[in-house]
Design an enzyme around this catalytic site. Structure first.
Site, PDB file in Angstrom:
ATOM      1  N   ARG A  27       0.788  -1.238   0.000  1.00  0.00           N
ATOM      2  CA  ARG A  27       0.000   0.000   0.000  1.00  0.00           C
ATOM      3  C   ARG A  27       0.818   1.285   0.000  1.00  0.00           C
ATOM      4  O   ARG A  27       0.284   2.344  -0.253  1.00  0.00           O
ATOM      5  CB  ARG A  27      -0.954  -0.005   1.198  1.00  0.00           C
ATOM      6  CG  ARG A  27      -2.078  -0.996   1.023  1.00  0.00           C
ATOM      7  CD  ARG A  27      -2.852  -1.167   2.288  1.00  0.00           C
ATOM      8  NE  ARG A  27      -1.990  -1.686   3.340  1.00  0.00           N
ATOM      9  CZ  ARG A  27      -2.422  -2.122   4.519  1.00  0.00           C
ATOM     10  NH1 ARG A  27      -3.691  -2.081   4.791  1.00  0.00           N
ATOM     11  NH2 ARG A  27      -1.567  -2.586   5.405  1.00  0.00           N
ATOM     12  N   ASP A  72      -0.389 -14.306   0.642  1.00  0.00           N
ATOM     13  CA  ASP A  72      -0.358 -14.100   2.091  1.00  0.00           C
ATOM     14  C   ASP A  72      -0.101 -15.437   2.776  1.00  0.00           C
ATOM     15  O   ASP A  72      -0.467 -16.484   2.245  1.00  0.00           O
ATOM     16  CB  ASP A  72      -1.672 -13.496   2.587  1.00  0.00           C
ATOM     17  CG  ASP A  72      -1.490 -12.897   3.976  1.00  0.00           C
ATOM     18  OD1 ASP A  72      -1.045 -11.744   4.066  1.00  0.00           O
ATOM     19  OD2 ASP A  72      -1.736 -13.609   4.967  1.00  0.00           O
TER      20      ASP A  72
HETATM   21  O1  CP3 Z   1       6.248  -9.372   0.977  1.00  0.00           O
HETATM   22  C1  CP3 Z   1       5.534  -9.240  -0.032  1.00  0.00           C
HETATM   23  O2  CP3 Z   1       5.548  -8.211  -0.758  1.00  0.00           O
HETATM   24  C2  CP3 Z   1       4.725 -10.440  -0.478  1.00  0.00           C
HETATM   25  C3  CP3 Z   1       3.386 -10.553  -0.023  1.00  0.00           C
HETATM   26  C4  CP3 Z   1       3.097 -10.806   1.458  1.00  0.00           C
HETATM   27  C5  CP3 Z   1       1.978 -10.241   2.099  1.00  0.00           C
HETATM   28  N1  CP3 Z   1       1.888 -10.756   3.345  1.00  0.00           N
HETATM   29  C6  CP3 Z   1       1.049  -9.280   1.468  1.00  0.00           C
HETATM   30  C7  CP3 Z   1       0.081  -8.559   2.288  1.00  0.00           C
HETATM   31  C8  CP3 Z   1       3.734 -11.636   2.374  1.00  0.00           C
HETATM   32  C9  CP3 Z   1       5.010 -12.437   2.219  1.00  0.00           C
HETATM   33  C10 CP3 Z   1       2.952 -11.617   3.568  1.00  0.00           C
HETATM   34  C11 CP3 Z   1       3.285 -12.415   4.760  1.00  0.00           C
HETATM   35  C12 CP3 Z   1       2.475 -12.236   5.966  1.00  0.00           C
HETATM   36  N2  CP3 Z   1       1.137 -12.037   6.076  1.00  0.00           N
HETATM   37  C13 CP3 Z   1       3.004 -12.355   7.279  1.00  0.00           C
HETATM   38  C14 CP3 Z   1       4.431 -12.697   7.618  1.00  0.00           C
HETATM   39  C15 CP3 Z   1       5.317 -11.525   7.531  1.00  0.00           C
HETATM   40  C16 CP3 Z   1       5.049 -10.474   8.520  1.00  0.00           C
HETATM   41  O3  CP3 Z   1       4.605  -9.366   8.125  1.00  0.00           O
HETATM   42  O4  CP3 Z   1       5.302 -10.721   9.714  1.00  0.00           O
HETATM   43  C17 CP3 Z   1       1.949 -12.154   8.169  1.00  0.00           C
HETATM   44  C18 CP3 Z   1       2.034 -12.178   9.681  1.00  0.00           C
HETATM   45  C19 CP3 Z   1       0.759 -11.959   7.394  1.00  0.00           C
HETATM   46  C20 CP3 Z   1      -0.624 -11.785   7.908  1.00  0.00           C
HETATM   47  C21 CP3 Z   1      -1.191 -10.490   7.465  1.00  0.00           C
HETATM   48  N3  CP3 Z   1      -1.550 -10.176   6.179  1.00  0.00           N
HETATM   49  C22 CP3 Z   1      -1.490  -9.369   8.277  1.00  0.00           C
HETATM   50  C23 CP3 Z   1      -1.246  -9.292   9.773  1.00  0.00           C
HETATM   51  C24 CP3 Z   1      -2.038  -8.390   7.445  1.00  0.00           C
HETATM   52  C25 CP3 Z   1      -2.623  -7.062   7.846  1.00  0.00           C
HETATM   53  C26 CP3 Z   1      -1.581  -6.049   8.082  1.00  0.00           C
HETATM   54  C27 CP3 Z   1      -1.730  -4.921   7.100  1.00  0.00           C
HETATM   55  O5  CP3 Z   1      -0.699  -4.362   6.702  1.00  0.00           O
HETATM   56  O6  CP3 Z   1      -2.863  -4.577   6.752  1.00  0.00           O
HETATM   57  C28 CP3 Z   1      -2.036  -8.900   6.118  1.00  0.00           C
HETATM   58  C29 CP3 Z   1      -2.486  -8.185   4.911  1.00  0.00           C
HETATM   59  C30 CP3 Z   1      -1.511  -8.046   3.785  1.00  0.00           C
HETATM   60  N4  CP3 Z   1      -0.634  -9.018   3.370  1.00  0.00           N
HETATM   61  C31 CP3 Z   1      -1.374  -6.912   2.934  1.00  0.00           C
HETATM   62  C32 CP3 Z   1      -0.382  -7.243   1.988  1.00  0.00           C
HETATM   63  C33 CP3 Z   1       0.092  -6.405   0.824  1.00  0.00           C
HETATM   64  C34 CP3 Z   1      -2.183  -5.631   2.995  1.00  0.00           C
HETATM   65  C35 CP3 Z   1      -3.391  -5.858   2.148  1.00  0.00           C
HETATM   66  C36 CP3 Z   1      -4.062  -4.631   1.655  1.00  0.00           C
HETATM   67  O7  CP3 Z   1      -4.978  -4.164   2.349  1.00  0.00           O
HETATM   68  O8  CP3 Z   1      -3.750  -4.157   0.545  1.00  0.00           O
END
Ligand code: CP3
Length: 338
Positions: A27, A72
């Site tokens: 984002r 994700d």
């Molecule tokens: O790294 C990358 O660019 C690849 C894509 C990726 C995402 N999530 C995209 C995402 C990867 C590798 C993840 C891993 C992930 N997801 C983890 C492990 C890494 C870390 O951050 O500790 C975890 C714990 C998650 C679970 C998750 N997904 C959470 C807690 C959230 C909400 C937090 C937030 O920023 O809103 C997500 C959503 C998420 N995953 C988004 C993205 C781009 C945001 C989605 C959006 O609203 O556009």
């Protein structure tokens, strides 16, 4: 294909330090926002052409040395009878929750066809990318925290209650996720990913004693069974877990900023290191940023090999220009006198 990243994953020194960023697609980037305004996050993950396009964005815009599949860690749950939702400002929501042995019957063995869209995105990407593609999963423990808590958590009370009141049931849950994760990662490798990163974001909430009992055997089993591609293990609280991490046999250890990379080089001698700038440093002045980046590059040079990354994902408030400058700085850095 650009080789520096995979060479460093394999433990070889490189002419320059390769760099990519966790959450490099997201984002903070206007090009991502443009697509995100039309589709919700899950739809983006489930549509191979969109997932592929968003995966490629940071490679084109920032010039990073590797791409990470846009998806994700919770996605495989979709093939296991668990519903996932992403709600604005609330993060992921998972249902039904699995908080006791009696709930385990709600969890199915993974049906890999249910997440075919992941492998289809990978197939598009290996044709289109000129840099290596990183596939990923959570560790069984980190995945379990979401399924037990039902959302993001701070204290992980339900997780620890399950773990310490029904250890046998908790181990059963770990076994189910280990099997599912291995199947899921094997399919990603078959579809063409060049490396795998295992996200163990929440391993650091456990004592080293409990890490050894409830996390390590399952992570080890996954790593030992991944063939042909290098494995990066991302974990927090690495210094507290040093003894355990040293016999995991991953290729790369991804460290966060809570450990000095100079110390990590001495503690994790057999590992290539990935990391470890605090992502929020990037909200500061260039002077503060590059002073820290330079230190990491110089100290990282003494590791078996080094891949530059952040200690966690890119923060939404980060300016694209700053990341671009950072990539160029790293690529052009001259290690004089090192
Ligand atoms: O790294 C990358 O660019 C690849 C894509 C990726 C995402 N999530 C995209 C995402 C990867 C590798 C993840 C891993 C992930 N997801 C983890 C492990 C890494 C870390 O951050 O500790 C975890 C714990 C998650 C679970 C998750 N997904 C959470 C807690 C959230 C909400 C937090 C937030 O920023 O809103 C997500 C959503 C998420 N995953 C988004 C993205 C781009 C945001 C989605 C959006 O609203 O556009």
């Amino acid at each position: 294909m650009k080789e520096a990243f995979l060479k460093a994953c394999r433990g070889f020194k490189t002419d320059y330090t390769p760099v990519w960023f966790m959450r490099q697609a997201g984002r903070y980037m206007p090009e991502y926002q443009k697509i995100r305004q039309k589709y919700d996050f899950l739809t983006m993950c489930k549509t191979p052409e969109i997932a592929a396009e968003v995966t490629i964005q940071p490679v084109k815009i920032l010039g990073v040395d590797a791409a990470i599949l846009f998806s994700d860690i919770l996605i495989p749950l979709e093939g296991m009878g668990i519903k996932i939702e992403f709600i604005e400002d609330k993060g992921p929501q998972v249902s039904p929750t699995i908080r006791a042995s009696s709930h385990l019957e709600n969890l199915k063995e993974i049906e890999i066809e249910a997440v075919d869209y992941v492998f289809n995105a990978i197939k598009i990407l290996v044709r289109e990318l000129h840099v290596p593609l990183i596939g990923f999963s959570a560790s069984p423990f980190t995945l379990a925290t979401y399924v037990i808590e039902g959302s993001s958590s701070k204290e992980f009370i339900n997780t620890k209650r399950f773990m310490f009141s029904e250890p046998a049931g908790f181990h059963k849950l770990m076994e189910i996720f280990t099997k599912a994760t291995l199947k899921y990662l094997t399919e990603q490798i078959r579809a063409g990913v060049h490396a795998i990163q295992i996200f163990d974001t929440w391993a650091g909430i456990l004592s080293p004693f409990d890490y050894e009992i409830f996390v390590k055997p399952y992570v080890k089993k996954i790593i030992d069974n991944i063939k042909n591609v290098p494995v990066i293990y991302f974990c927090s609280n690495t210094s507290g877990l040093a003894n355990h991490l040293n016999d995991l046999n991953a290729n790369v250890l991804s460290i966060d900023w809570r450990i000095d990379i100079k110390d990590a080089v001495n503690i994790f001698k057999s590992y290539s290191l990935q990391g470890n700038l605090d992502p929020l440093t990037l909200l500061g002045t260039e002077e503060e940023i590059f002073q820290r980046v330079e230190r990491i590059l110089i100290d990282g040079k003494r590791a078996k090999s080094h891949i530059f990354n952040l200690g966690h994902g890119v923060n939404i408030n980060t300016r694209v220009e700053v990341l671009k400058k950072l990539v160029d700085f790293i690529h052009e850095f001259k290690f004089t006198g090192v």
